[in-house]
Design a protein around this motif. Structure first.
Motif, short mmCIF file in Angstrom:
data_model
loop_
_atom_site.label_atom_id
_atom_site.label_comp_id
_atom_site.label_asym_id
_atom_site.label_seq_id
_atom_site.Cartn_x
_atom_site.Cartn_y
_atom_site.Cartn_z
N LEU A 8 -11.52 0.07 26.57
CA LEU A 8 -11.23 1.17 25.44
C LEU A 8 -9.93 0.88 24.89
CD1 LEU A 8 -12.47 3.61 24.10
CD2 LEU A 8 -11.18 4.99 25.62
N LYS A 9 -9.02 0.20 25.66
CA LYS A 9 -7.48 -0.26 25.16
C LYS A 9 -7.65 -1.30 24.51
CE LYS A 9 -2.79 -0.71 26.92
NZ LYS A 9 -2.46 -1.86 26.21
N LYS A 10 -8.47 -2.29 24.69
CA LYS A 10 -8.61 -3.37 23.72
C LYS A 10 -9.21 -3.07 22.36
CE LYS A 10 -9.29 -6.77 27.87
NZ LYS A 10 -10.32 -7.76 28.12
N GLU A 11 -10.08 -2.16 22.59
CA GLU A 11 -10.74 -1.49 21.28
C GLU A 11 -9.68 -1.17 20.18
OE1 GLU A 11 -13.80 -1.51 19.74
OE2 GLU A 11 -14.80 -2.88 21.61
N LEU A 12 -8.94 -0.17 20.99
CA LEU A 12 -7.87 0.60 20.18
C LEU A 12 -6.65 -0.52 19.84
CD1 LEU A 12 -6.22 3.14 19.43
CD2 LEU A 12 -5.22 3.10 21.76
N ASP A 13 -6.46 -1.64 20.53
CA ASP A 13 -5.56 -2.48 20.08
C ASP A 13 -5.98 -3.41 18.75
OD1 ASP A 13 -3.70 -1.99 21.87
OD2 ASP A 13 -4.22 -3.47 23.34
N ALA A 14 -7.71 -3.70 18.99
CA ALA A 14 -8.00 -4.47 17.93
C ALA A 14 -8.38 -3.48 16.49
CB ALA A 14 -9.37 -4.66 18.29
N THR A 15 -8.36 -2.28 16.91
CA THR A 15 -8.47 -1.39 15.51
C THR A 15 -7.00 -1.37 14.81
OG1 THR A 15 -9.98 -0.19 16.86
CG2 THR A 15 -8.82 0.90 14.83
N LEU A 16 -5.86 -1.23 15.82
CA LEU A 16 -4.62 -1.06 15.17
C LEU A 16 -4.24 -2.54 14.47
CD1 LEU A 16 -2.81 0.69 18.04
CD2 LEU A 16 -3.41 1.72 15.80
N GLN A 17 -4.66 -3.47 15.32
CA GLN A 17 -4.28 -4.88 14.72
C GLN A 17 -5.00 -5.09 13.13
OE1 GLN A 17 -2.31 -7.16 15.66
NE2 GLN A 17 -2.65 -8.59 13.96
N THR A 18 -6.44 -4.65 13.26
CA THR A 18 -7.20 -4.76 11.97
C THR A 18 -6.56 -3.71 10.92
OG1 THR A 18 -9.18 -4.86 13.21
CG2 THR A 18 -9.51 -4.40 11.05
N ARG A 19 -5.88 -2.66 11.32
CA ARG A 19 -5.31 -1.68 10.42
C ARG A 19 -4.00 -2.47 9.69
NH1 ARG A 19 -0.46 0.91 9.04
NH2 ARG A 19 -0.88 2.83 8.27
N ARG A 20 -3.30 -3.26 10.59
CA ARG A 20 -2.36 -4.03 10.00
C ARG A 20 -2.61 -4.88 9.18
NH1 ARG A 20 -0.66 -4.45 15.67
NH2 ARG A 20 0.29 -2.69 16.28
N GLU A 21 -3.81 -5.73 9.46
CA GLU A 21 -4.05 -6.78 8.36
C GLU A 21 -4.73 -6.29 7.02
OE1 GLU A 21 -6.85 -9.23 10.71
OE2 GLU A 21 -5.27 -9.73 12.17
N LEU A 22 -5.51 -5.05 7.13
CA LEU A 22 -6.35 -4.64 5.92
C LEU A 22 -5.47 -3.61 5.26
CD1 LEU A 22 -10.00 -4.04 7.44
CD2 LEU A 22 -8.88 -5.85 5.95
N GLY A 23 -4.49 -2.97 5.79
CA GLY A 23 -3.83 -2.02 4.98
C GLY A 23 -4.10 -0.76 5.51
N GLU A 24 -3.43 0.53 4.86
CA GLU A 24 -3.66 1.86 5.04
C GLU A 24 -4.92 2.49 4.29
OE1 GLU A 24 -0.28 4.39 4.05
OE2 GLU A 24 1.12 3.06 5.27
#
Length: 142
Positions: A8-24
């Motif tokens: 679950l922590k890896k999923e959250l990290d991946a989601t946050l990384q994806t948000r940084r790459e794709l934008g708000e």
């Protein structure tokens, strides 16, 4: 932390990384996706817990149904035996005095019959197990 928390922590990290790459602009879709994964994980944990508790209840019910429980207390059984013996004396005298040996046999057959019924009532599986063992599952008609 166990393996599920790490995932679950890896999923959250991946989601946050994806948000940084794709934008708000994709933030709500990413949050919804992550929350759906969390909901699935919670639903799975609840389902496993409910299944385990149901299995435990079924096992407890099966154990309770197999253990024989007398329906009467020791005092009631002892009292019934005493009353049966006390009444056997006058019944034997009356049966033997009126009809000699056949009367005595009928009186004692009645006494024994009442006691057998009492034993069968207080120990329901006593005679059923013997019948199954003798018949090995066959019916009495065969």
């Amino acid at each position: 932390m166990d393996g599920r928390d790490t995932d679950l922590k890896k999923e959250l990290d991946a989601t946050l990384q994806t948000r940084r790459e794709l934008g708000e602009e994709y933030e709500s879709a990413l949050v919804d996706s992550f929350l759906e994964k969390v909901d699935q994980r919670i639903d799975g944990a609840v389902e496993r817990r409910v299944r385990r508790q149901l299995a435990e209840q079924q096992m407890a019910a099966a154990r309770d149904s197999r253990s024989p429980r007398p329906t009467d207390s020791f005092g009631e059984r002892f009292g019934f035996g005493i009353v049966s013996l006390v009444l056997a004396v006058p019944l034997s005298a009356i049966g033997g005095g009126v009809a000699d040996l056949p009367g005595l046999l009928v009186a004692w057959a009645g006494i024994v019959g009442v006691n057998v019924v009492q034993v069968a009532r207080t120990n329901p599986g006593l005679f059923a197990g013997r019948r199954r063992a003798e018949g090995k599952g066959e019916s009495w008609d065969e």
